[in-house]
Design a protein around this motif. Sequence first.
Motif, PDB file in Angstrom:
ATOM      1  N   VAL A  39       0.835  -1.204   0.000  1.00 41.17           N
ATOM      2  CA  VAL A  39       0.000   0.000   0.000  1.00 41.17           C
ATOM      3  C   VAL A  39       0.872   1.257   0.000  1.00 41.17           C
ATOM      4  O   VAL A  39       0.590   2.240  -0.709  1.00 41.17           O
ATOM      5  CB  VAL A  39      -0.949  -0.012   1.210  1.00 41.17           C
ATOM      6  N   GLN A  40       1.958   1.244   0.786  1.00 37.42           N
ATOM      7  CA  GLN A  40       2.841   2.410   0.825  1.00 37.42           C
ATOM      8  C   GLN A  40       3.464   2.695  -0.536  1.00 37.42           C
ATOM      9  O   GLN A  40       3.713   3.842  -0.898  1.00 37.42           O
ATOM     10  CB  GLN A  40       3.946   2.171   1.868  1.00 37.42           C
TER      11      GLN A  40
ATOM     12  N   SER B  31      -7.227  -1.184  -4.481  1.00 36.18           N
ATOM     13  CA  SER B  31      -8.409  -1.548  -3.709  1.00 36.18           C
ATOM     14  C   SER B  31      -8.141  -2.868  -3.013  1.00 36.18           C
ATOM     15  O   SER B  31      -7.114  -3.522  -3.230  1.00 36.18           O
ATOM     16  CB  SER B  31      -9.642  -1.675  -4.612  1.00 36.18           C
ATOM     17  N   VAL B  32      -9.072  -3.288  -2.164  1.00 34.71           N
ATOM     18  CA  VAL B  32      -8.939  -4.571  -1.458  1.00 34.71           C
ATOM     19  C   VAL B  32      -8.951  -5.725  -2.452  1.00 34.71           C
ATOM     20  O   VAL B  32      -8.204  -6.700  -2.303  1.00 34.71           O
ATOM     21  CB  VAL B  32     -10.075  -4.718  -0.431  1.00 34.71           C
ATOM     22  N   SER B  33      -9.775  -5.637  -3.502  1.00 30.22           N
ATOM     23  CA  SER B  33      -9.833  -6.698  -4.508  1.00 30.22           C
ATOM     24  C   SER B  33      -8.510  -6.807  -5.244  1.00 30.22           C
ATOM     25  O   SER B  33      -8.017  -7.921  -5.519  1.00 30.22           O
ATOM     26  CB  SER B  33     -10.977  -6.424  -5.488  1.00 30.22           C
TER      27      SER B  33
ATOM     28  N   THR C 232      -5.118  14.003  -7.215  1.00 28.89           N
ATOM     29  CA  THR C 232      -4.605  13.155  -8.304  1.00 28.89           C
ATOM     30  C   THR C 232      -3.343  12.410  -7.864  1.00 28.89           C
ATOM     31  O   THR C 232      -3.185  11.206  -8.140  1.00 28.89           O
ATOM     32  CB  THR C 232      -4.307  14.021  -9.533  1.00 28.89           C
ATOM     33  N   ARG C 233      -2.469  13.089  -7.151  1.00 30.83           N
ATOM     34  CA  ARG C 233      -1.177  12.481  -6.796  1.00 30.83           C
ATOM     35  C   ARG C 233      -1.292  11.408  -5.706  1.00 30.83           C
ATOM     36  O   ARG C 233      -0.439  10.532  -5.622  1.00 30.83           O
ATOM     37  CB  ARG C 233      -0.211  13.580  -6.347  1.00 30.83           C
ATOM     38  N   VAL C 234      -2.321  11.475  -4.886  1.00 31.45           N
ATOM     39  CA  VAL C 234      -2.455  10.446  -3.834  1.00 31.45           C
ATOM     40  C   VAL C 234      -3.460   9.363  -4.212  1.00 31.45           C
ATOM     41  O   VAL C 234      -3.788   8.514  -3.385  1.00 31.45           O
ATOM     42  CB  VAL C 234      -2.876  11.090  -2.498  1.00 31.45           C
ATOM     43  N   GLY C 235      -3.976   9.385  -5.455  1.00 34.11           N
ATOM     44  CA  GLY C 235      -4.752   8.244  -5.928  1.00 34.11           C
ATOM     45  C   GLY C 235      -6.253   8.375  -5.863  1.00 34.11           C
ATOM     46  O   GLY C 235      -6.962   7.382  -6.059  1.00 34.11           O
ATOM     47  N   PHE C 236      -6.814   9.580  -5.604  1.00 39.91           N
ATOM     48  CA  PHE C 236      -8.263   9.739  -5.590  1.00 39.91           C
ATOM     49  C   PHE C 236      -8.768   9.996  -7.008  1.00 39.91           C
ATOM     50  O   PHE C 236      -8.098  10.660  -7.813  1.00 39.91           O
ATOM     51  CB  PHE C 236      -8.687  10.898  -4.683  1.00 39.91           C
ATOM     52  N   ALA C 237      -9.965   9.470  -7.292  1.00 34.21           N
ATOM     53  CA  ALA C 237     -10.524   9.595  -8.629  1.00 34.21           C
ATOM     54  C   ALA C 237     -10.973  11.020  -8.925  1.00 34.21           C
ATOM     55  O   ALA C 237     -11.007  11.433 -10.087  1.00 34.21           O
ATOM     56  CB  ALA C 237     -11.701   8.635  -8.809  1.00 34.21           C
ATOM     57  N   SER C 238     -11.342  11.780  -7.896  1.00 33.92           N
ATOM     58  CA  SER C 238     -11.806  13.154  -8.104  1.00 33.92           C
ATOM     59  C   SER C 238     -11.536  13.960  -6.845  1.00 33.92           C
ATOM     60  O   SER C 238     -11.306  13.410  -5.750  1.00 33.92           O
ATOM     61  CB  SER C 238     -13.297  13.190  -8.440  1.00 33.92           C
ATOM     62  N   SER C 239     -11.563  15.282  -6.996  1.00 36.51           N
ATOM     63  CA  SER C 239     -11.367  16.147  -5.840  1.00 36.51           C
ATOM     64  C   SER C 239     -12.524  16.042  -4.851  1.00 36.51           C
ATOM     65  O   SER C 239     -12.342  16.201  -3.642  1.00 36.51           O
ATOM     66  CB  SER C 239     -11.216  17.602  -6.298  1.00 36.51           C
ATOM     67  N   HIS C 240     -13.737  15.754  -5.369  1.00 38.58           N
ATOM     68  CA  HIS C 240     -14.883  15.601  -4.474  1.00 38.58           C
ATOM     69  C   HIS C 240     -14.682  14.405  -3.545  1.00 38.58           C
ATOM     70  O   HIS C 240     -14.955  14.471  -2.344  1.00 38.58           O
ATOM     71  CB  HIS C 240     -16.164  15.435  -5.286  1.00 38.58           C
ATOM     72  N   ALA C 241     -14.226  13.272  -4.106  1.00 34.66           N
ATOM     73  CA  ALA C 241     -13.973  12.098  -3.278  1.00 34.66           C
ATOM     74  C   ALA C 241     -12.863  12.380  -2.271  1.00 34.66           C
ATOM     75  O   ALA C 241     -12.931  11.968  -1.102  1.00 34.66           O
ATOM     76  CB  ALA C 241     -13.604  10.915  -4.166  1.00 34.66           C
ATOM     77  N   PHE C 242     -11.819  13.128  -2.700  1.00 33.85           N
ATOM     78  CA  PHE C 242     -10.715  13.458  -1.800  1.00 33.85           C
ATOM     79  C   PHE C 242     -11.199  14.315  -0.628  1.00 33.85           C
ATOM     80  O   PHE C 242     -10.851  14.074   0.536  1.00 33.85           O
ATOM     81  CB  PHE C 242      -9.633  14.171  -2.607  1.00 33.85           C
TER      82      PHE C 242
ATOM     83  N   LEU D 265      -8.494  -3.001   6.068  1.00 32.12           N
ATOM     84  CA  LEU D 265      -7.590  -2.730   4.957  1.00 32.12           C
ATOM     85  C   LEU D 265      -8.050  -1.521   4.158  1.00 32.12           C
ATOM     86  O   LEU D 265      -7.230  -0.691   3.729  1.00 32.12           O
ATOM     87  CB  LEU D 265      -7.500  -3.969   4.055  1.00 32.12           C
ATOM     88  N   HIS D 266      -9.365  -1.386   3.951  1.00 30.72           N
ATOM     89  CA  HIS D 266      -9.874  -0.242   3.196  1.00 30.72           C
ATOM     90  C   HIS D 266      -9.565   1.067   3.937  1.00 30.72           C
ATOM     91  O   HIS D 266      -9.137   2.058   3.329  1.00 30.72           O
ATOM     92  CB  HIS D 266     -11.372  -0.392   2.980  1.00 30.72           C
TER      93      HIS D 266
END
Length: 759
Positions: A665-666, A675-677, A730-740, A703-704
């Motif tokens: 993960v790191q 993701s967990v899957s 974007t740099r830490v892996g979020f799909a959008s700024s709203h989700a972040f 884990l999530h």
Amino acid sequence: MNWGRGNFTRSVAFRWIVSYAVILCIPVILSVIIYGQTRGIVKYEIERASSAMLQQVRYIVDGELLQTESLAAQLAIHPDVRRLLTAPSEESAYNIYGMKQELNKLLSTNDFIKEIYLYSKPLQSVLSNETYLKERIFYEIKHQTQNFTYEDWLKLINRFQSGEYVLLPVENQGRIENTPSYIRSLPMKSAADPEGTLIMPLNVEKMRTMLETIDWVEQGQVFIMDSNDQILFQNAKETTIETSSYQEWNNRGTGTFTGTFQGIESMITIESSDTTGWKYISVFPTDVFWERAGAIRTMNLFGLLLCFAIGGAVIYYFARKNYDPVKQLVSVFSRSPLQGKGTDLDEYTFIRRSVLETIRERDDMNNKHVQQLRVLQDYYLGRLLKGQADRNIPLTELAKTHNLTWTSDRFAVLLFYIDNDEGGTKDLALSQFIVSNIVADSIVDRLTIHFTDMDGMLAAVVNVDPDRAEHWKDDIEDKLAQAYDFITARYKLRFTTVGSELQTGLDGIHQAFLQALEAQEYRMVLGEGMLIWYGDIKPNEGSYFFTVNDQMILINFLKADEFEKAKDMIDNVIQQAFQRDMSHEIAKCVLLDVATTLIKTIPDQEQAGIAWDEWRPLKRLLSCSTKLEFQQELLVIFDRVCGVLRSKQNVQTSAGIGEKVMAFVQENYSDKDLSVSLIGDRFRLTPQYVSRLFREQTGQVGLHDYISQTRIEAAKALLLEGAGIEETATRVGFASSHAFIRVFKKYEGITPGKFKTIQ
């Protein structure tokens, strides 16, 4: 009958007298009940009338208050009012005159308001519809009392008022009395230092006149209170509500209830206004309403006396008249008088015993005849099905001899295989009796059917009329479906029916029986709970579809811990095995092959002890005869195999998996697809299993959550370096700024923007 004898109490005449007396008691009891209900009815009428009256008052007052507040809002934004509050004294004369005329117009359209006062703080004067005076002179004329000083007046009009009702001493027809008045500061939005105040005393006389037009108000008291429990109006001038009494009423909430007011039992109704928050309370003595119950009580007493007078005469007349036919009927059934027949014997009992004894003798004879005829029918039908019947005797004569209602020489045979659900009967004879009777009742209107037992199996011979030869199968299918639904729901029984094709003559019955026996072999393929016709059996002796490659795929699924995929594959094999065109021999072989393949995945050292000696799977499978039984047994074997495989997972493979997952993960938290899957696929474990191992070995929440927390920690570092929210997401892996933003606020309690501002 001699009524003077000692057996009179056992006679029906005595019972009639008692019965008539009971009937006479019915109106008496009803009268008592009605009289007892009178109090409840009157109480309900009191509550309904009181509530309706108070609601009428509330509707009227609420409407007038809304108009008053609306008028105040109009005056607050009126340009002449604003000029009056802001203009110098030398420029306000014209404004004062015009405003005075305007106030008179407004009062003429709203008689609920007695007067309108406009206080101007810059001018230190009060303008009303009648005069324009300095504030002190106005106070001395309109409001001066011992309890309301000039300082109180100034304090009231100079502090900010958001719009509420207060009690003010107002001059009314030469005397000062406390009057509900609406007061609000002007302008409306100036809360710190208002420039003026609007005061509108309400027309108390108008409210009294309004209440006088409502029923019962003059016999009770009405109180109108504001949201602060201050009595603004009451129709009785010198009456007050004690604090303890009002607290008790207030605890009961709104509605109508009985209480004590000034030592008098009263009906108290409380209504609350959703518009103003005011409370409306009415108090009426209950004696006002109980006067209506007097007439009902008088009518009840008169009705009771009339019932007793007329009822006694009617009882005597009908008891004498109705006994004569009974006495004549007793003489028909008995040669001697009705005496000495038992202490519990009366005329009706004697007649009933005599009639029942005669009927019982007749029924016994009929039952014996029916039982003997049923035995003969079963014996004869059994011989027909086995092909042993006498063929030299004409069909019509045989049918008449054995009471068989055959109308033609066209026959078919049905076989019924009965099973019970949980809670259903387990008695075979009773189950056959239930099914045969219900099915016969369903089919009898179109076809002739006779049932018999063939070595523990329910068989039926169906005689088909030539007119129904083309549709006889449809008739049977429709009726059997209805009977099946009823039997399953009512008696918890299930049955499968197999049927032959239509045959001709007595020899054809045996041929039809053989066809039905052959059709029953396909119950396994075609399933239970349905009708199987011999003519519909067209097996396709195809290839063996469960190949060696399929076996290897199934074994690999189980060893790879992909139990869901293995179960889906087994379900597909079962569905393919039980296709209508599949040979039942091939289906059995395939299902046995699937079972042995499952057992092969168990380690060799445990197969003998668990699989073969304890489970005995093949023996259980070979005893199955239907699709449902095969499917259940295969699923049991599958669940047990999965349990063994799960318990024998390699401990070394799972050891240290938590640290590996944390390192993974790191390294990959910036990947949007992490993701967990994805982690489960990376370590060849199911998502649920890898998540459980991670939680157990690392002590993390999940884990999530660990993935999200890792991303948030990296995002905080980027934000401190001056990165923007979009770039950081974007740099830490979020799909959008709203989700972040949503995840950041979940774990940090603040938004990313707020975090940057604080830091």
